[in-house]
Scaffold this motif. Structure first.
Motif, PDB file in Angstrom:
ATOM      1  N   ILE A 168       0.835  -1.206   0.000  1.00 46.85           N
ATOM      2  CA  ILE A 168       0.000   0.000   0.000  1.00 46.85           C
ATOM      3  C   ILE A 168       0.873   1.260   0.000  1.00 46.85           C
ATOM      4  O   ILE A 168       0.615   2.210  -0.738  1.00 46.85           O
ATOM      5  N   VAL A 169       1.924   1.208   0.780  1.00 50.73           N
ATOM      6  CA  VAL A 169       2.845   2.360   0.834  1.00 50.73           C
ATOM      7  C   VAL A 169       3.464   2.603  -0.542  1.00 50.73           C
ATOM      8  O   VAL A 169       3.533   3.750  -1.027  1.00 50.73           O
ATOM      9  N   THR A 170       3.914   1.529  -1.172  1.00 50.45           N
ATOM     10  CA  THR A 170       4.502   1.638  -2.524  1.00 50.45           C
ATOM     11  C   THR A 170       3.503   2.275  -3.489  1.00 50.45           C
ATOM     12  O   THR A 170       3.849   3.132  -4.301  1.00 50.45           O
ATOM     13  N   LEU A 171       2.274   1.800  -3.378  1.00 49.42           N
ATOM     14  CA  LEU A 171       1.219   2.296  -4.272  1.00 49.42           C
ATOM     15  C   LEU A 171       0.942   3.787  -4.034  1.00 49.42           C
ATOM     16  O   LEU A 171       0.822   4.562  -5.002  1.00 49.42           O
ATOM     17  N   ILE A 172       0.873   4.159  -2.767  1.00 46.73           N
ATOM     18  CA  ILE A 172       0.611   5.569  -2.426  1.00 46.73           C
ATOM     19  C   ILE A 172       1.737   6.457  -2.973  1.00 46.73           C
ATOM     20  O   ILE A 172       1.512   7.528  -3.507  1.00 46.73           O
ATOM     21  N   ARG A 173       2.956   5.927  -2.879  1.00 40.14           N
ATOM     22  CA  ARG A 173       4.108   6.686  -3.394  1.00 40.14           C
ATOM     23  C   ARG A 173       3.969   6.949  -4.897  1.00 40.14           C
ATOM     24  O   ARG A 173       4.339   8.011  -5.390  1.00 40.14           O
ATOM     25  N   LYS A 174       3.429   5.964  -5.616  1.00 41.47           N
ATOM     26  CA  LYS A 174       3.331   6.057  -7.077  1.00 41.47           C
ATOM     27  C   LYS A 174       2.206   6.971  -7.552  1.00 41.47           C
ATOM     28  O   LYS A 174       2.165   7.361  -8.721  1.00 41.47           O
ATOM     29  N   CYS A 175       1.230   7.233  -6.687  1.00 36.91           N
ATOM     30  CA  CYS A 175       0.041   7.969  -7.133  1.00 36.91           C
ATOM     31  C   CYS A 175       0.035   9.428  -6.678  1.00 36.91           C
ATOM     32  O   CYS A 175       0.216   9.718  -5.489  1.00 36.91           O
ATOM     33  N   LYS A 176      -0.216  10.305  -7.627  1.00 35.26           N
ATOM     34  CA  LYS A 176      -0.323  11.731  -7.281  1.00 35.26           C
ATOM     35  C   LYS A 176      -1.687  12.006  -6.639  1.00 35.26           C
ATOM     36  O   LYS A 176      -1.801  12.817  -5.729  1.00 35.26           O
ATOM     37  N   TYR A 177      -2.688  11.303  -7.139  1.00 32.27           N
ATOM     38  CA  TYR A 177      -4.045  11.576  -6.662  1.00 32.27           C
ATOM     39  C   TYR A 177      -4.575  10.436  -5.791  1.00 32.27           C
ATOM     40  O   TYR A 177      -4.186   9.274  -5.980  1.00 32.27           O
ATOM     41  N   GLY A 178      -5.484  10.777  -4.914  1.00 25.58           N
ATOM     42  CA  GLY A 178      -6.085   9.769  -4.047  1.00 25.58           C
ATOM     43  C   GLY A 178      -7.575  10.012  -3.846  1.00 25.58           C
ATOM     44  O   GLY A 178      -8.008  11.147  -3.661  1.00 25.58           O
ATOM     45  N   ILE A 179      -8.340   8.930  -3.946  1.00 33.28           N
ATOM     46  CA  ILE A 179      -9.789   9.007  -3.689  1.00 33.28           C
ATOM     47  C   ILE A 179     -10.048   8.152  -2.451  1.00 33.28           C
ATOM     48  O   ILE A 179      -9.784   6.931  -2.466  1.00 33.28           O
ATOM     49  N   HIS A 180     -10.530   8.761  -1.419  1.00 31.05           N
ATOM     50  CA  HIS A 180     -10.736   8.048  -0.154  1.00 31.05           C
ATOM     51  C   HIS A 180     -12.210   8.089   0.228  1.00 31.05           C
ATOM     52  O   HIS A 180     -12.754   9.164   0.465  1.00 31.05           O
ATOM     53  N   ASP A 181     -12.800   6.922   0.227  1.00 29.08           N
ATOM     54  CA  ASP A 181     -14.215   6.850   0.612  1.00 29.08           C
ATOM     55  C   ASP A 181     -14.300   6.313   2.045  1.00 29.08           C
ATOM     56  O   ASP A 181     -13.966   5.147   2.294  1.00 29.08           O
ATOM     57  N   ILE A 182     -14.768   7.149   2.916  1.00 29.40           N
ATOM     58  CA  ILE A 182     -14.849   6.724   4.331  1.00 29.40           C
ATOM     59  C   ILE A 182     -16.308   6.492   4.746  1.00 29.40           C
ATOM     60  O   ILE A 182     -16.667   6.600   5.913  1.00 29.40           O
TER      61      ILE A 182
END
Lengths: 211, 233
Positions: free
Chosen positions: A53-67
């Motif tokens: 997950i950390v690797t993936l977050i590093r690769k992505c500029k954008y994030g969509i978080h549904d809480i």
């Protein structure tokens, strides 16, 4: 990290109830010209989930978080913390990271507008979008946010995306049904490939091959 | 608003070796569409071919017409000379027969053409010949009797001329119309019932304009030369 600005990290529930919403988000991201990424794509069993997950977050500029799914799990009767946790990771990377990592941008989606204040009050003051568990609303919110955050003029009109999504859904359901394919158990990457193919096929021809 | 098209991207872990269900379906759908169109196109093509077969001349016919059109047209001078000769030799059975023979002849072979050219070279109008022509013309004018006498004289001269007989033999040796030619013409007539007039027109043009008329002219010129030679003897 040349594709950094094209990658969108999707942090959302993966249960059956949320599947329709999840797929609508994937479709919107692809239709806007971005690449959806999420923890469902991991196949490397040797790496820990958190590391992936950390690797993936590093690769992505954008994030969509549904809480929106914070209720107790039906089976365990316990609340799910994965989404808020991953949102925290994403936010931490933006704040403590360096270089392009600091350019990260994210949108937080909720079911109702101010509900989050009751369970994650730290987010007070941050603009959170509500989708009311509607695919149309989630498509509109994700599209509008991607358009604003990326400043890209190539992002299609929200109504067009929604219209295409409905058409895709119908075509895909029929096609899978004809081939006796279980649509609900299709792996994430395979699903994205189907969307990309469908979008390519239907944008390059005048008359859609699927009616 | 979409000011320009966005580029649809693929997930980096996608396996391109295997087609997606959507792509497979699209290919199948396109194939079905193509097959459907192809079938209707096949039907239309067949119908067009049938109509074309009924209404347009066959390839053989077109080739034949092309060849006819390529044939040299007789010059005014030649036509006039032929008319004169035919007029003069009307009573000569041999000459008429000779003319009939010529008309029946197919396209001359290379050998025949060469022979004709040689004859033409030999019989190129000389001063004497032109003088002789004038004399012939004068002969027509005075009286019927004189004309008759002149014609008889020509016919008689031709009949006994060794050179004439030799060339007549040459003409006879020319190949006769092949069975295929006859068959082609018959086929054309059958195939082009609807444009029979056109065929007849072209066949007439063929007869009128063909090399055979030029050959006639050459042979007629030769005949005159023979007669002249005979006279001078």
């Amino acid at each position: 990290m040349s594709n950094y600005s094209n990658q969108v990290f999707i942090n959302c529930p993966f249960d059956d109830e949320y599947l329709t919403m999840f797929r609508a988000i994937i479709f919107t991201v692809l239709d806007c010209g971005f690449i959806p990424r999420c923890s469902q794509e991991f196949s490397n069993a040797t790496e820990t989930r958190l590391k992936s997950i950390v690797t993936l977050i590093r690769k992505c500029k954008y994030g969509i978080h549904d809480i929106s799914r914070v209720e107790h799990d039906r089976n365990t009767k316990l609340p799910r913390f994965n989404m808020p946790f991953e949102l925290g990771l994403f936010h931490g990377a933006k704040v403590f990271g360096s270089g392009q990592i600091r350019s990260k941008a994210c949108v937080i989606l909720e079911k109702e507008k101010y509900r989050y204040q009751k369970f994650i009050s730290d987010l007070a003051g941050i603009d959170i979008k509500s989708h009311n568990n509607s695919t149309q609303e989630v498509i509109f919110e994700v599209r509008n946010w991607l358009s604003t955050a990326s400043k890209r003029r190539t992002v299609p009109d929200a109504n067009k995306i929604f219209s295409r999504y409905k058409k895709f859904k119908k075509n895909f359901k029929t096609t899978c049904s004809d081939r006796s394919i279980d649509i609900n158990n299709m792996p994430f990457i395979e699903f994205t490939k189907n969307i990309s193919d469908w979008l390519k096929i239907n944008q390059n021809i005048i008359e859609p091959l699927f009616h | 608003m979409e000011s320009e098209k966005r580029k649809v991207k693929y997930h980096p872990n996608v396996h391109f070796q295997e087609d997606s269900i959507i792509l497979k379906e699209a290919i199948l759908s396109a194939f079905k569409e193509f097959k459907k169109k192809s079938r209707s196109l096949e039907k239309a093509t067949k119908a067009i071919e049938e109509i074309a077969e009924e209404t347009r001349p066959s390839k053989t016919f077109l080739k034949y017409i092309d060849e006819i059109e390529k044939l040299p047209k007789p010059s005014e001078k030649a036509t006039k000379a032929i008319e004169e000769i035919v007029e003069a030799a009307r009573s000569s059975k041999t000459f008429l027969k000779y003319l009939d023979e010529i008309k029946k002849l197919p396209k001359p072979s290379e050998k025949a053409t060469k022979a004709i050219e040689e004859i033409a070279e030999e019989t190129r109008p000389s001063k004497t010949f032109l003088k002789y022509l004038d004399e012939i013309k004068k002969l027509y004018e005075p009286s019927e009797e004189a004309t008759k006498a002149a014609i008889e004289e020509i016919a008689e001269a031709a009949r006994f001329s060794k050179v004439f007989l030799k060339h007549l033999k040459n003409i006879k040796d020319l190949p006769k119309p092949s069975e295929k030619t006859v068959e082609d013409i018959e086929k054309l007539a059958e195939l082009n019932k609807s444009s029979k007039k056109e065929i007849l027109k072209n066949i007439n043009a063929y007869i009128e304009n063909s090399k055979f008329l030029n050959e006639t002219l050459l042979r007629a010129d030769q005949l005159k030369q023979i007669i002249e030679e005979h006279r001078n003897e």
